[in-house]
Scaffold this motif. Sequence first.
Motif, PDB file in Angstrom:
ATOM      1  N   ALA A 153       0.844  -1.186   0.000  1.00 35.22           N
ATOM      2  CA  ALA A 153       0.000   0.000   0.000  1.00 35.22           C
ATOM      3  C   ALA A 153       0.882   1.238   0.000  1.00 35.22           C
ATOM      4  O   ALA A 153       1.815   1.350   0.792  1.00 35.22           O
ATOM      5  N   ILE A 154       0.606   2.156  -0.905  1.00 35.91           N
ATOM      6  CA  ILE A 154       1.369   3.399  -1.025  1.00 35.91           C
ATOM      7  C   ILE A 154       0.431   4.554  -0.734  1.00 35.91           C
ATOM      8  O   ILE A 154      -0.645   4.663  -1.331  1.00 35.91           O
ATOM      9  N   TYR A 155       0.842   5.403   0.182  1.00 39.99           N
ATOM     10  CA  TYR A 155       0.005   6.547   0.537  1.00 39.99           C
ATOM     11  C   TYR A 155       0.252   7.682  -0.445  1.00 39.99           C
ATOM     12  O   TYR A 155       1.377   8.154  -0.616  1.00 39.99           O
ATOM     13  N   VAL A 156      -0.831   8.099  -1.094  1.00 43.83           N
ATOM     14  CA  VAL A 156      -0.791   9.235  -2.014  1.00 43.83           C
ATOM     15  C   VAL A 156      -1.827  10.244  -1.533  1.00 43.83           C
ATOM     16  O   VAL A 156      -3.027   9.945  -1.536  1.00 43.83           O
ATOM     17  N   PRO A 157      -1.417  11.420  -1.088  1.00 42.81           N
ATOM     18  CA  PRO A 157      -2.383  12.416  -0.611  1.00 42.81           C
ATOM     19  C   PRO A 157      -3.373  12.791  -1.705  1.00 42.81           C
ATOM     20  O   PRO A 157      -3.036  12.833  -2.890  1.00 42.81           O
ATOM     21  N   PRO A 161     -10.115  12.210   1.344  1.00 37.88           N
ATOM     22  CA  PRO A 161      -9.951  13.307   2.315  1.00 37.88           C
ATOM     23  C   PRO A 161      -9.968  12.836   3.764  1.00 37.88           C
ATOM     24  O   PRO A 161      -9.249  13.386   4.600  1.00 37.88           O
ATOM     25  N   SER A 162     -10.787  11.818   4.074  1.00 37.42           N
ATOM     26  CA  SER A 162     -10.847  11.351   5.457  1.00 37.42           C
ATOM     27  C   SER A 162      -9.534  10.696   5.876  1.00 37.42           C
ATOM     28  O   SER A 162      -9.082  10.861   7.014  1.00 37.42           O
ATOM     29  N   VAL A 163      -8.901   9.952   4.955  1.00 37.47           N
ATOM     30  CA  VAL A 163      -7.600   9.351   5.254  1.00 37.47           C
ATOM     31  C   VAL A 163      -6.536  10.440   5.354  1.00 37.47           C
ATOM     32  O   VAL A 163      -5.637  10.376   6.209  1.00 37.47           O
ATOM     33  N   ASP A 164      -6.636  11.456   4.504  1.00 37.26           N
ATOM     34  CA  ASP A 164      -5.683  12.572   4.582  1.00 37.26           C
ATOM     35  C   ASP A 164      -5.764  13.265   5.935  1.00 37.26           C
ATOM     36  O   ASP A 164      -4.741  13.673   6.498  1.00 37.26           O
ATOM     37  N   ASP A 165      -6.976  13.403   6.472  1.00 40.20           N
ATOM     38  CA  ASP A 165      -7.124  14.028   7.790  1.00 40.20           C
ATOM     39  C   ASP A 165      -6.407  13.218   8.861  1.00 40.20           C
ATOM     40  O   ASP A 165      -5.757  13.774   9.756  1.00 40.20           O
ATOM     41  N   VAL A 166      -6.531  11.887   8.780  1.00 40.37           N
ATOM     42  CA  VAL A 166      -5.860  11.028   9.758  1.00 40.37           C
ATOM     43  C   VAL A 166      -4.348  11.139   9.616  1.00 40.37           C
ATOM     44  O   VAL A 166      -3.626  11.313  10.604  1.00 40.37           O
ATOM     45  N   ALA A 168       5.309   6.563   5.916  1.00 40.40           N
ATOM     46  CA  ALA A 168       3.933   6.932   5.559  1.00 40.40           C
ATOM     47  C   ALA A 168       3.201   5.745   4.946  1.00 40.40           C
ATOM     48  O   ALA A 168       2.030   5.495   5.254  1.00 40.40           O
ATOM     49  N   ASN A 169       3.881   4.988   4.081  1.00 33.41           N
ATOM     50  CA  ASN A 169       3.256   3.804   3.481  1.00 33.41           C
ATOM     51  C   ASN A 169       2.916   2.762   4.541  1.00 33.41           C
ATOM     52  O   ASN A 169       1.895   2.077   4.458  1.00 33.41           O
ATOM     53  N   GLY A 170       3.794   2.637   5.544  1.00 29.70           N
ATOM     54  CA  GLY A 170       3.535   1.673   6.607  1.00 29.70           C
ATOM     55  C   GLY A 170       2.328   2.022   7.452  1.00 29.70           C
ATOM     56  O   GLY A 170       1.696   1.143   8.045  1.00 29.70           O
ATOM     57  N   LEU A 171       1.986   3.301   7.507  1.00 26.74           N
ATOM     58  CA  LEU A 171       0.840   3.743   8.306  1.00 26.74           C
ATOM     59  C   LEU A 171      -0.458   3.794   7.508  1.00 26.74           C
ATOM     60  O   LEU A 171      -1.526   4.017   8.087  1.00 26.74           O
ATOM     61  N   TYR A 172      -0.363   3.582   6.199  1.00 23.04           N
ATOM     62  CA  TYR A 172      -1.510   3.845   5.328  1.00 23.04           C
ATOM     63  C   TYR A 172      -2.730   2.989   5.685  1.00 23.04           C
ATOM     64  O   TYR A 172      -3.842   3.502   5.858  1.00 23.04           O
ATOM     65  N   GLU A 173      -2.543   1.664   5.794  1.00 25.83           N
ATOM     66  CA  GLU A 173      -3.689   0.795   6.079  1.00 25.83           C
ATOM     67  C   GLU A 173      -4.272   1.084   7.459  1.00 25.83           C
ATOM     68  O   GLU A 173      -5.490   1.054   7.651  1.00 25.83           O
ATOM     69  N   GLU A 174      -3.410   1.370   8.420  1.00 22.31           N
ATOM     70  CA  GLU A 174      -3.909   1.729   9.750  1.00 22.31           C
ATOM     71  C   GLU A 174      -4.719   3.021   9.687  1.00 22.31           C
ATOM     72  O   GLU A 174      -5.732   3.174  10.379  1.00 22.31           O
ATOM     73  N   ILE A 221      -3.928  -6.209  12.011  1.00 18.71           N
ATOM     74  CA  ILE A 221      -3.468  -5.393  13.137  1.00 18.71           C
ATOM     75  C   ILE A 221      -2.100  -5.871  13.609  1.00 18.71           C
ATOM     76  O   ILE A 221      -1.199  -5.068  13.878  1.00 18.71           O
ATOM     77  N   ARG A 222      -1.929  -7.181  13.698  1.00 23.42           N
ATOM     78  CA  ARG A 222      -0.627  -7.715  14.116  1.00 23.42           C
ATOM     79  C   ARG A 222       0.465  -7.283  13.141  1.00 23.42           C
ATOM     80  O   ARG A 222       1.560  -6.902  13.545  1.00 23.42           O
ATOM     81  N   GLN A 223       0.149  -7.315  11.846  1.00 23.95           N
ATOM     82  CA  GLN A 223       1.149  -6.940  10.850  1.00 23.95           C
ATOM     83  C   GLN A 223       1.522  -5.466  10.967  1.00 23.95           C
ATOM     84  O   GLN A 223       2.693  -5.101  10.892  1.00 23.95           O
ATOM     85  N   SER A 224       0.507  -4.601  11.181  1.00 21.32           N
ATOM     86  CA  SER A 224       0.796  -3.170  11.294  1.00 21.32           C
ATOM     87  C   SER A 224       1.645  -2.879  12.527  1.00 21.32           C
ATOM     88  O   SER A 224       2.529  -2.025  12.491  1.00 21.32           O
ATOM     89  N   ILE A 225       1.391  -3.602  13.638  1.00 22.78           N
ATOM     90  CA  ILE A 225       2.195  -3.404  14.848  1.00 22.78           C
ATOM     91  C   ILE A 225       3.634  -3.852  14.606  1.00 22.78           C
ATOM     92  O   ILE A 225       4.596  -3.181  14.994  1.00 22.78           O
ATOM     93  N   LEU A 226       3.787  -5.000  13.930  1.00 18.60           N
ATOM     94  CA  LEU A 226       5.134  -5.513  13.663  1.00 18.60           C
ATOM     95  C   LEU A 226       5.897  -4.618  12.694  1.00 18.60           C
ATOM     96  O   LEU A 226       7.105  -4.445  12.813  1.00 18.60           O
ATOM     97  N   MET A 227       5.177  -4.029  11.718  1.00 17.48           N
ATOM     98  CA  MET A 227       5.840  -3.153  10.744  1.00 17.48           C
ATOM     99  C   MET A 227       6.352  -1.877  11.385  1.00 17.48           C
ATOM    100  O   MET A 227       7.330  -1.291  10.946  1.00 17.48           O
ATOM    101  N   ASN A 228       5.704  -1.433  12.454  1.00 16.87           N
ATOM    102  CA  ASN A 228       6.109  -0.196  13.122  1.00 16.87           C
ATOM    103  C   ASN A 228       7.220  -0.404  14.129  1.00 16.87           C
ATOM    104  O   ASN A 228       7.688   0.544  14.746  1.00 16.87           O
ATOM    105  N   GLU A 229       7.655  -1.663  14.343  1.00 15.71           N
ATOM    106  CA  GLU A 229       8.726  -1.922  15.303  1.00 15.71           C
ATOM    107  C   GLU A 229      10.034  -1.360  14.774  1.00 15.71           C
ATOM    108  O   GLU A 229      10.435  -1.623  13.638  1.00 15.71           O
ATOM    109  N   PRO A 230      10.738  -0.546  15.556  1.00 13.48           N
ATOM    110  CA  PRO A 230      12.001   0.027  15.076  1.00 13.48           C
ATOM    111  C   PRO A 230      13.050  -1.052  14.842  1.00 13.48           C
ATOM    112  O   PRO A 230      13.228  -1.959  15.640  1.00 13.48           O
ATOM    113  N   VAL A 231      13.738  -0.964  13.700  1.00  8.66           N
ATOM    114  CA  VAL A 231      14.760  -1.942  13.333  1.00  8.66           C
ATOM    115  C   VAL A 231      16.081  -1.218  13.158  1.00  8.66           C
ATOM    116  O   VAL A 231      16.174  -0.225  12.430  1.00  8.66           O
TER     117      VAL A 231
END
Length: 741
Positions: free
Chosen positions: A11-15, A19-24, A319-325, A711-721
């Motif tokens: 998933a790639i975030y493109v502004p 609009p609702s996702v852009d607000d988040v 930003a892409n990692g946060l897109y689905e969340e 949800i598990r995947q999004s949490i794991l993707m945000n883990e600092p490496v």
Amino acid sequence: MTFYSTPASKAIYVPGRDPSVDDVMRSWQHRYCTFEDTSICISTFNVNGRSPPAILKGWFSDSRRADFYAVGLQEMDLSVGTYIIDNTKKMEDWIECIRASLPGGSNQYHIITSMRLVGIFVVLFKQNRCKVRVTDVSTNYVATGISVLVNKLGNKGATAISARDVSQLSFLPGRLNIYDHDVIFWFGDLNYRLNWERVACSGEDIRIMASSSNYRSLLKNDQLKEQIKIGAVFVGFHEKEIFDFRPTYKYDVGTDVWDSSEKGRVPAWTDRILWWTSGQEMVVEQKSLQSINNISISDHKPVVGEFRIVLKCVDQKKANGLYEEAIREADRRANELLPQIQLSQMEVEFGHVLLLEPKTIIITIKNTGKSQAWFRFKNQPSVVNPSGTICAPWLTVSPSHYLIPIQQSTQISLTAFIDETIAANLDQSKPVLQDILVLSLDNGRDHFIPVSAKFFRNRTEAGLDSLLVNQTNDVNLIDFGKRYFSEIEKFSKMASWFGDIKKKLQDTVSAIEQQMKAENSDDPEQQQVVAEEKPKLENSEPKPENEENPENADEEKQEEVAFAGGKGLLSGFDAGKFLKDTTAFATKQLEVVKTAVIDKSMLGELNRDQTEFERQLEEEKKKNDSVTLPWEGLPDENLAKKKILALSLDSRNFLRDSPGDSEFPAQKQEAMAAKLIGVDSNLGKVRFQLVPKKLTEQKFWSNYFYRVGLIRQSILMNEPVRTSKTPEPQVCETRMKFLNV
């Protein structure tokens, strides 16, 4: 409707997509953006068609050098030929004049872009040593002047520059879409004047006041500030409240004298600089605003404003990692904005309703959502309500509609009333009256309220009904049979008999032990007591307690034999051993009899079933204890638990088919589901509502565990490496606009 991508997709975030996702994403900027300061100097100057000198000293401050300079000129070329032939000579001369007037000289800056519409011109300079990257530069104009055939001349209008990282401007046919940006600068000769006619003074009085130190008092009659205050123009734009300089128009050219021509223009602040930001997260600070009085080549004075801006630098990978969340969060926020209400009771039972005696019940409706709740009762044609009104003829609802403010409550009254006309149309064989009210929320869901009552013509009928309802019959639910109770009775008697024998034998053993202790004692007094007591024990005979009761004859004989044997053995240690063995034997026989009775009766069967049930429960408990909950072991267990438990609050998470398989196998899902229901009370409730009415058990858990996996995947993707690789360059994403009119 939002469609979630599968875990395997990128998933790639493109502004601008949603609009609702852009607000988040805008509210989460601190999670994927860094910020850096930059400075911008804005200047507007109506040059009145004058040709520029080589340099205009004092136009820009030498002590404060900005990273960017945006300059807008008006009435740059007033010659008639300019409307017919595109002559760039005067524009080029003004560019060189502006470049030479910048602090540090013309070699310190380079042009990013410029735009001209006849006499309206805007140019953007960047300092050579500035490290801010500028991309996606675009320009446009809008002509609003005199109409010639189907076109409008450019004697009036606007020019604009857009650039990513410093500004951004998008265009739609026929107009400027200026609000699709982070920052907008709107500057130029806006031609707003003073409403001096309101004050009891002449134009000359205004000129005198404008030349005095009391010139700021004229701002209360400024047309632009009045229009902004009432929200008529420039909604959301900002401007310095009090000006520290005199009106910038109109002067005699080459002087600082107010207009002395026949028209005698009244002084005014026509040259303005305004700015707008997309939200509070954008920092724009005006450092100064002034007019340059020593420049007098025009009938206007140039105005210069200096700004500090915090630019946003986006890490696209984060930003892409946060897109689905962000998509899920946007859905959650949208659901929160839907109207939500809470009813004090979901069912209404009037009980007995008598002829011509109304009965009323009050229901409280509370608005628990984050928006106003407008409700109304729907018309529902049915068998009990063929007229199609909101309720049956015997029921009245008031009010039938209402608007409830946020966190406020209202009450509705439901009244059951039956007169002769209504009673004549009722089925007398069925006294129970039923109806269903449908309370509908505007932009929300419907609530169904069942209503019931029992109709009777008089209190005698109602009292008889109450009497019949309250009667109860005592019923022996389980009949074990006479055989079972006879065995229990027999067992009780035998247990009592052996208990008596055991007690008496224990007393005898205790006496023997005391006697042995005394015989072995060296104390003469103790030996004398033993010698005196021994004949008494030998001559004593045990007597039955109930000689006249023939039913206990067998039991008494057995007791006599036991005690007679004990009496003859009181003189030695062997007697004590015999009594102890006898006691053990009696106890063992008691257990044998007890076991036989239990095993051969219903009591034994129940006992075995209970033991097997407890064994199965223990195995199931051990099995569930070995299963881990889906948030256990993740980097942020609290966040994961909160998000997973929130899934059961929205039934759409179960009704939407999952596009892929879950990471949990079916066997593990079954064990984990049992454990989750014990932790999440809402999960069991939504399962009861949906299965099997709307979907199967297997589909329910498949959809649920798929979203748990997301949800598990999004949490794991945000883990600092930690990595030794060179970090990817960040791209500044602040969008700004320079609009010259």
